[in-house]
Design an enzyme around this catalytic site. Structure first.
Site, PDB file in Angstrom:
ATOM      1  N   LYS A  44       0.797  -1.204   0.000  1.00 56.18           N
ATOM      2  CA  LYS A  44       0.000   0.000   0.000  1.00 56.18           C
ATOM      3  C   LYS A  44       0.835   1.262   0.000  1.00 56.18           C
ATOM      4  CE  LYS A  44      -3.172  -2.313   3.204  1.00 56.18           C
ATOM      5  NZ  LYS A  44      -3.591  -2.341   4.631  1.00 56.18           N
ATOM      6  N   GLU A 101       7.666   2.087  -5.945  1.00 57.94           N
ATOM      7  CA  GLU A 101       7.715   1.709  -4.523  1.00 57.94           C
ATOM      8  C   GLU A 101       7.817   2.964  -3.651  1.00 57.94           C
ATOM      9  OE1 GLU A 101       7.237  -0.323  -2.316  1.00 57.94           O
ATOM     10  OE2 GLU A 101       8.035  -2.325  -2.679  1.00 57.94           O
ATOM     11  N   ASP A 105      14.438  -1.005   1.382  1.00 52.06           N
ATOM     12  CA  ASP A 105      15.128  -1.095   2.676  1.00 52.06           C
ATOM     13  C   ASP A 105      16.228  -2.168   2.562  1.00 52.06           C
ATOM     14  OD1 ASP A 105      15.733  -1.494   5.385  1.00 52.06           O
ATOM     15  OD2 ASP A 105      13.705  -1.170   6.043  1.00 52.06           O
ATOM     16  N   LYS A 133      17.040   3.174   1.822  1.00 51.41           N
ATOM     17  CA  LYS A 133      17.914   3.109   3.002  1.00 51.41           C
ATOM     18  C   LYS A 133      19.121   2.245   2.647  1.00 51.41           C
ATOM     19  CE  LYS A 133      14.646   3.140   6.900  1.00 51.41           C
ATOM     20  NZ  LYS A 133      14.087   2.284   7.974  1.00 51.41           N
ATOM     21  N   PHE A 154      13.179   5.041  11.326  1.00 54.29           N
ATOM     22  CA  PHE A 154      11.829   4.585  11.003  1.00 54.29           C
ATOM     23  C   PHE A 154      11.018   5.786  10.550  1.00 54.29           C
ATOM     24  CE2 PHE A 154       9.107   0.793  11.666  1.00 54.29           C
ATOM     25  CZ  PHE A 154       7.980   1.313  11.039  1.00 54.29           C
ATOM     26  N   ASP A 161       3.709   3.583   6.561  1.00 55.00           N
ATOM     27  CA  ASP A 161       2.969   3.316   7.799  1.00 55.00           C
ATOM     28  C   ASP A 161       3.847   2.821   8.937  1.00 55.00           C
ATOM     29  OD1 ASP A 161       3.480   0.644   6.691  1.00 55.00           O
ATOM     30  OD2 ASP A 161       2.045  -0.056   8.208  1.00 55.00           O
ATOM     31  N   ARG A 167      -0.269   6.841   7.569  1.00 56.42           N
ATOM     32  CA  ARG A 167      -0.092   6.958   6.117  1.00 56.42           C
ATOM     33  C   ARG A 167      -0.574   8.304   5.575  1.00 56.42           C
ATOM     34  NH1 ARG A 167       1.260   1.736   4.035  1.00 56.42           N
ATOM     35  NH2 ARG A 167       0.219   0.005   5.068  1.00 56.42           N
TER      36      ARG A 167
HETATM   37  C1  PRP Z   1       7.586  -1.929   2.465  1.00 54.79           C
HETATM   38  C2  PRP Z   1       7.889  -1.277   1.130  1.00 54.79           C
HETATM   39  C3  PRP Z   1       8.497  -2.401   0.348  1.00 54.79           C
HETATM   40  C4  PRP Z   1       9.217  -3.202   1.412  1.00 54.79           C
HETATM   41  C5  PRP Z   1      10.661  -2.822   1.394  1.00 54.79           C
HETATM   42  O1  PRP Z   1       6.346  -2.555   2.388  1.00 54.79           O
HETATM   43  O2  PRP Z   1       6.729  -0.789   0.516  1.00 54.79           O
HETATM   44  O3  PRP Z   1       7.531  -3.179  -0.320  1.00 54.79           O
HETATM   45  O4  PRP Z   1       8.637  -2.859   2.673  1.00 54.79           O
HETATM   46  O5  PRP Z   1      11.383  -3.571   2.314  1.00 54.79           O
HETATM   47  P1  PRP Z   1      12.662  -4.424   1.920  1.00 54.79           P
HETATM   48  O6  PRP Z   1      13.511  -3.630   1.004  1.00 54.79           O
HETATM   49  O7  PRP Z   1      13.335  -4.660   3.267  1.00 54.79           O
HETATM   50  O8  PRP Z   1      12.191  -5.718   1.313  1.00 54.79           O
HETATM   51  P2  PRP Z   1       5.512  -3.007   3.658  1.00 54.79           P
HETATM   52  O9  PRP Z   1       5.746  -4.458   3.902  1.00 54.79           O
HETATM   53  O10 PRP Z   1       5.770  -2.078   4.800  1.00 54.79           O
HETATM   54  O11 PRP Z   1       3.998  -2.879   3.153  1.00 54.79           O
HETATM   55  P3  PRP Z   1       3.127  -1.575   2.789  1.00 54.79           P
HETATM   56  O12 PRP Z   1       3.695  -1.007   1.517  1.00 54.79           O
HETATM   57  O13 PRP Z   1       1.754  -2.126   2.610  1.00 54.79           O
HETATM   58  O14 PRP Z   1       3.221  -0.609   3.946  1.00 54.79           O
END
Ligand code: PRP
Length: 184
Positions: A44, A101, A105, A133, A154, A161, A167
């Site tokens: 999301k 995206e 991370d 990051k 964070f 979120d 959000r």
């Molecule tokens: C977040 C972001 C990426 C992922 C990145 O999604 O949107 O999809 O984490 O993390 P990574 O590089 O460590 O794999 P999240 O799981 O928080 O879902 P959301 O977008 O629904 O908030």
């Protein structure tokens, strides 16, 4: 709003975000001028970013589609084991595709996404992420269009979120460590 008390500082203001989104939209408009482009929005978190971005992209024939992916294990860190919860509606074979995206991370989600999407044989595949990051990377992934690099803090707001909240904040803020238990 009470939850604003949980923000220690503003990392990027509405104005800073808008200026950067303008720049990214201009680059995308130039690179894909007068072509068709299939945007793959990862829900999301990217919803707010993409809503602003697409309204600034000019002279590109855009299609917008959505994917929902979920990493196994939960918590605030992804594990690298990714599951498709909702897939694209159309085949991307032969199309220019751009993944949208909110944040990269560890890179594990993006690495997985790029792999499975490449297998579908798009004409081209690139990534646009609002945030990155780099100090948290477990695997290197290309980000052709990047908004901002951030340290290992964070961040919430502008689509991002914590526990599904925050959000709707119009800026990107740093969450106080005591709110999430200190492990970004
Ligand atoms: C977040 C972001 C990426 C992922 C990145 O999604 O949107 O999809 O984490 O993390 P990574 O590089 O460590 O794999 P999240 O799981 O928080 O879902 P959301 O977008 O629904 O908030």
């Amino acid at each position: 709003m009470k939850f604003r008390e949980n923000i220690s500082r503003i990392a990027f203001s509405e104005e800073q975000i808008a200026a950067r989104v303008d720049e990214l939209a201009a680059r995308i408009s130039k690179d894909y001028a007068h072509q068709q482009l299939y945007l793959i929005v990862i829900l999301k978190g990217a919803m707010v970013f993409v809503a602003d971005l697409i309204r600034r992209i000019k002279d590109v024939d855009l299609n917008v589609d959505f994917m929902v992916v979920s990493s196994y294990g939960g918590g605030t860190r992804s594990t690298g084991k990714v599951r498709i919860v909702k897939d694209l509606q159309k085949n991307i074979e032969g199309r220019h595709a751009l993944i949208i995206e909110d944040i990269v991370d560890t890179g594990l989600t993006m690495n997985y996404l790029r792999k499975i999407l490449y297998d579908r044989e798009p004409r081209s595949l690139a990534t646009c992420s609002l945030l990155s990051k780099p100090s948290c990377r477990k695997i290197e992934v290309p980000i052709e269009y990047l908004g901002f690099e951030i340290p290992d803090e964070f961040v919430v707001g502008y689509g991002l979120d914590y526990d599904q909240g925050y959000r709707q904040l119009p800026f990107i803020g740093v969450l106080k460590p005591e709110v999430y238990g200190g492990q970004a």
